[in-house]
Design a protein around this motif. Structure first.
Motif, mmCIF file in Angstrom:
data_model
loop_
_atom_site.group_PDB
_atom_site.id
_atom_site.type_symbol
_atom_site.label_atom_id
_atom_site.label_comp_id
_atom_site.label_asym_id
_atom_site.label_seq_id
_atom_site.Cartn_x
_atom_site.Cartn_y
_atom_site.Cartn_z
ATOM 1 N N LEU A 1 -81.680 -49.965 30.216
ATOM 2 C CA LEU A 1 -81.915 -49.926 31.865
ATOM 3 C C LEU A 1 -81.637 -51.114 32.543
ATOM 4 C CD1 LEU A 1 -85.673 -48.911 31.354
ATOM 5 C CD2 LEU A 1 -83.771 -47.321 31.799
ATOM 6 N N ASP A 2 -81.686 -52.272 31.891
ATOM 7 C CA ASP A 2 -81.167 -53.537 32.744
ATOM 8 C C ASP A 2 -80.429 -54.776 31.866
ATOM 9 O OD1 ASP A 2 -83.021 -54.664 30.965
ATOM 10 O OD2 ASP A 2 -84.738 -54.334 32.510
ATOM 11 N N GLY A 3 -80.119 -53.889 30.514
ATOM 12 C CA GLY A 3 -79.292 -54.915 29.705
ATOM 13 C C GLY A 3 -79.793 -56.074 28.753
ATOM 14 N N THR A 4 -81.451 -56.233 29.123
ATOM 15 C CA THR A 4 -82.009 -57.119 28.238
ATOM 16 C C THR A 4 -81.968 -57.030 26.906
ATOM 17 O OG1 THR A 4 -83.936 -57.255 30.306
ATOM 18 C CG2 THR A 4 -84.392 -57.921 28.040
ATOM 19 N N ARG A 5 -81.813 -58.130 26.125
ATOM 20 C CA ARG A 5 -81.792 -57.923 24.779
ATOM 21 C C ARG A 5 -82.764 -58.870 24.133
ATOM 22 N NH1 ARG A 5 -75.304 -59.437 24.070
ATOM 23 N NH2 ARG A 5 -74.716 -58.171 25.704
ATOM 24 N N LYS A 6 -83.363 -57.985 22.967
ATOM 25 C CA LYS A 6 -84.219 -58.627 22.151
ATOM 26 C C LYS A 6 -83.560 -59.093 21.062
ATOM 27 C CE LYS A 6 -89.072 -58.386 23.185
ATOM 28 N NZ LYS A 6 -90.265 -58.120 22.411
ATOM 29 N N VAL B 1 -85.852 -63.487 23.631
ATOM 30 C CA VAL B 1 -85.257 -62.349 24.572
ATOM 31 C C VAL B 1 -84.230 -62.984 25.492
ATOM 32 C CG1 VAL B 1 -86.149 -60.559 26.246
ATOM 33 C CG2 VAL B 1 -87.566 -61.599 24.567
ATOM 34 N N TRP B 2 -83.167 -62.291 25.781
ATOM 35 C CA TRP B 2 -82.097 -62.678 26.633
ATOM 36 C C TRP B 2 -82.225 -61.651 27.990
ATOM 37 C CZ3 TRP B 2 -77.264 -60.317 28.243
ATOM 38 C CH2 TRP B 2 -76.188 -61.159 28.930
ATOM 39 N N ARG C 1 -94.772 -59.481 38.035
ATOM 40 C CA ARG C 1 -93.501 -59.584 37.187
ATOM 41 C C ARG C 1 -92.943 -58.323 36.853
ATOM 42 N NH1 ARG C 1 -94.218 -62.404 31.183
ATOM 43 N NH2 ARG C 1 -94.701 -64.049 32.424
ATOM 44 N N ARG C 2 -91.677 -58.439 37.056
ATOM 45 C CA ARG C 2 -90.604 -56.984 36.808
ATOM 46 C C ARG C 2 -90.835 -56.836 35.319
ATOM 47 N NH1 ARG C 2 -85.008 -56.222 37.294
ATOM 48 N NH2 ARG C 2 -84.568 -58.396 37.553
ATOM 49 N N GLU C 3 -90.900 -55.709 34.704
ATOM 50 C CA GLU C 3 -90.923 -55.589 33.269
ATOM 51 C C GLU C 3 -89.415 -55.321 32.974
ATOM 52 O OE1 GLU C 3 -94.326 -53.142 31.313
ATOM 53 O OE2 GLU C 3 -94.110 -52.474 33.360
ATOM 54 N N MET C 4 -89.016 -56.523 32.346
ATOM 55 C CA MET C 4 -87.597 -56.160 31.840
ATOM 56 C C MET C 4 -87.466 -55.520 30.706
ATOM 57 S SD MET C 4 -85.878 -57.968 34.104
ATOM 58 C CE MET C 4 -84.101 -58.564 33.418
ATOM 59 N N GLY C 5 -86.449 -54.767 30.426
ATOM 60 C CA GLY C 5 -86.348 -54.219 29.135
ATOM 61 C C GLY C 5 -87.745 -53.216 28.734
ATOM 62 N N ARG C 6 -87.935 -52.356 29.684
ATOM 63 C CA ARG C 6 -89.207 -51.569 29.360
ATOM 64 C C ARG C 6 -88.977 -50.595 28.142
ATOM 65 N NH1 ARG C 6 -93.291 -49.059 32.668
ATOM 66 N NH2 ARG C 6 -92.692 -50.269 34.679
ATOM 67 N N ASP C 7 -87.768 -50.279 28.103
ATOM 68 C CA ASP C 7 -87.385 -49.380 26.995
ATOM 69 C C ASP C 7 -87.263 -49.758 25.619
ATOM 70 O OD1 ASP C 7 -85.106 -50.448 27.905
ATOM 71 O OD2 ASP C 7 -83.726 -49.111 27.192
#
Ligand code: SAH
Length: 353
Positions: free
Chosen positions: A81-86, A100-101, A328-334
Motif C-alpha cells: 500500500l505505501d512501501g512501509t517495511r518492517k 519499521v521504515w 495517526r495514519r496507519e502505515m503498512g496496514r497490510d
C-alpha cells in the motif's frame, strides 16, 4: 555469540572522545579514532575488515580487543500500500528486535526498539507480553538505523523511539544513542527530527528535560483519569496524571519543545465524549499536540478499535476546542500486526521447531 565477546568493549557504543582515549592506550595516533569513527558511523562498515585505510595490524588489534555489533536481517515485510517495511533483526546474542521504515513526503523515518521486550505491562501492547529480556546497547539502537540505511540505500531523516521497549527504562544507553545519532561526526540527524515516546517515567522525563536536547518528547497518555489509566497501564499506579502533566510542563519550559500526547482510542474504554472533554482540560494549559491512534487489537486481549465515526467525533471535539490533533495514519496496514507482533510470532515459531 562468542563467549569472549561479552568481555570485550563494545566499540560502536564509544563516543569519539572515548575512542580517542582507546587509541591513545593502544599507542595509535589520534586521527585513527576519527577514521574508525567515520567507518562505523558514516560509512556504516559492517566489520573491521572493510576499514581499508587502517593498517592490517591495527585492524587485527581491534578485532582482538573490541566487540563489533552487527545486525542480521531475518525478515523484511514490505507493504504494497505505501512501501512501509518492517524489519526483524537478530542481535549478536541471538535475541531478535523489530524496526519499521516509513516513507513520508518530508523524508524517511525509522521507528526503532530500545529494549528486547518490555516490563511496563501496558494491557493493549504485544511487546510486553513476555516481559523484559534485556536493554539494548547504544550500538544496537544505532545499528537498526544503519542496517535500514544500507538495505534501502536511502538516507534516514527522522527517528522515532517507539518500537518495542520503554526508552526511559534504558535511560543511559538511550542518551548515549541520541548523542551519537545527532553527532556531527556521525549520521548527524537533527535533534528536532527525533521523537522519544514514554509511558511516563516521571523522574526520567524531568532528567531528559534537563539535558536540554531539542528532541520531541511523546507521552503515552491513553486515559484522562488515574482510575482509567490504571486499568490500561500499570505504570499509572506509580505516577499520577498530575505528576505527568507537571513533568510535561517542565520539559516544555526547559526545552521549548511542544509535547506530543499519544492517545490510543479503545472502543468503549476511553473514547466517549466525556473522555474527550477531560482530555481537552488536560491539554489546554500545555503547549502540546495530540496524536490519536486507533488501537491495534492484539489477539491476547479483547480490546477493539473505536468505530471510525467515533474517532472522527472525538477529533472534532478536540479541534473545536482549539486542541491541535491528528489521527495517526496507519502505515503498512497490510503487513502490520501491532507493535511487537512480528518478533513475537518469530519467537513462537522458533519454539515450535
Ligand atoms: N514504551 C514507549 C514506547 C513504545 S510503544 C511508550 O509507552 O510510549 C509506542 C506507542 O504505541 C505507545 O503510545 C504505546 O502505548 C502504543 N501502542 C502499543 N501497543 C499498541 C496497540 N496495540 N495499539 C495502539 N497503540 C499501541
Amino acid at each position: 555469540m562468542d563467549k569472549n565477546t561479552l568481555d570485550k568493549t563494545d566499540i560502536k557504543s564509544l563516543s569519539l572522545q572515548e575512542l580517542k582515549k582507546e587509541m591513545e592506550v593502544l599507542g595509535e595516533k589520534g586521527f585513527r579514532a576519527a577514521q574508525l569513527y567515520e567507518w562505523m558511523h558514516v560509512k556504516l562498515a559492517r566489520s573491521f575488515g572493510e576499514m581499508t585505510n587502517l593498517s592490517k595490524a591495527l585492524r587485527e588489534k581491534c578485532e582482538e580487543r573490541y566487540h563489533y555489533t552487527d545486525l542480521k536481517i531475518l525478515q523484511v515485510q514490505q507493504s504494497r500500500l505505501d512501501g512501509t517495511r518492517k524489519y526483524l533483526f537478530e542481535l549478536s546474542d541471538g535475541n531478535v528486535v523489530e524496526s519499521v521504515w516509513m516513507q513520508y513526503k518530508h523524508g524517511n523515518s525509522v521507528c526503532i526498539s530500545s529494549q528486547v521486550g518490555c516490563r511496563m505491562g501496558c494491557r493493549f501492547c504485544a511487546s510486553t507480553l513476555d516481559g523484559l529480556e534485556r536493554n539494548l546497547l547504544p550500538s544496537e539502537m544505532l545499528d537498526q538505523i544503519y542496517a535500514i540505511t544500507a538495505h534501502t540505500g536511502e538516507r534516514v531523516s527522522n527517528v522515532v523511539v517507539m518500537g518495542t521497549g520503554e526508552p526511559m527504562d534504558n535511560y543511559d544507553n538511550l542518551l548515549k544513542f541520541l548523542r551519537m545519532l545527532t553527532d556531527e561526526n556521525g549520521l548527524h540527524i537533527s535533534q528536532r527530527n527525533i521523537t522519544v515516546s514514554t509511558c511516563g517515567l516521571v523522574p526520567r522525563m524531568k532528567q531528559l528535560a534537563e539535558e536540554k536536547l531539542q528532541i520531541t518528547l511523546a507521552l503515552s497518555l491513553h486515559a484522562t483519569t488515574d482510575e482509567k489509566r490504571k486499568k490500561l497501564m500499570p505504570i499509572a499506579n506509580k505516577y499520577s496524571i498530575d505528576e505527568l502533566m507537571e513533568a510535561c510542563a517542565y520539559y516544555f519550559d526547559l526545552t521549548g519543545r511542544r509535547i506530543t500526547f499519544e492517545y490510543s482510542l479503545v472502543g468503549g474504554v476511553n473514547d466517549t465524549d466525556e473522555d474527550a472533554r477531560e482530555l481537552i482540560e488536560l491539554a489546554k494549559p500545555l503547549c502540546c499536540h495530540i496524536n490519536l491512534i486507533p488501537v491495534n487489537p492484539i489477539k491476547e486481549r479483547d480490546y477493539v478499535q473505536s468505530e471510525d465515526g467515533r474517532i472522527q467525533a472525538f477529533k472534532n471535539k478536540l479541534e473545536k476546542n482549539k486542541i491541535n490533533c491528528t489521527i495517526r495514519r496507519e502505515m503498512g496496514r497490510d503487513i502490520d500486526g501491532a507493535c511487537g507482533q512480528l518478533r513475537r510470532r518469530h519467537i513462537k515459531e522458533e519454539k515450535q521447531c
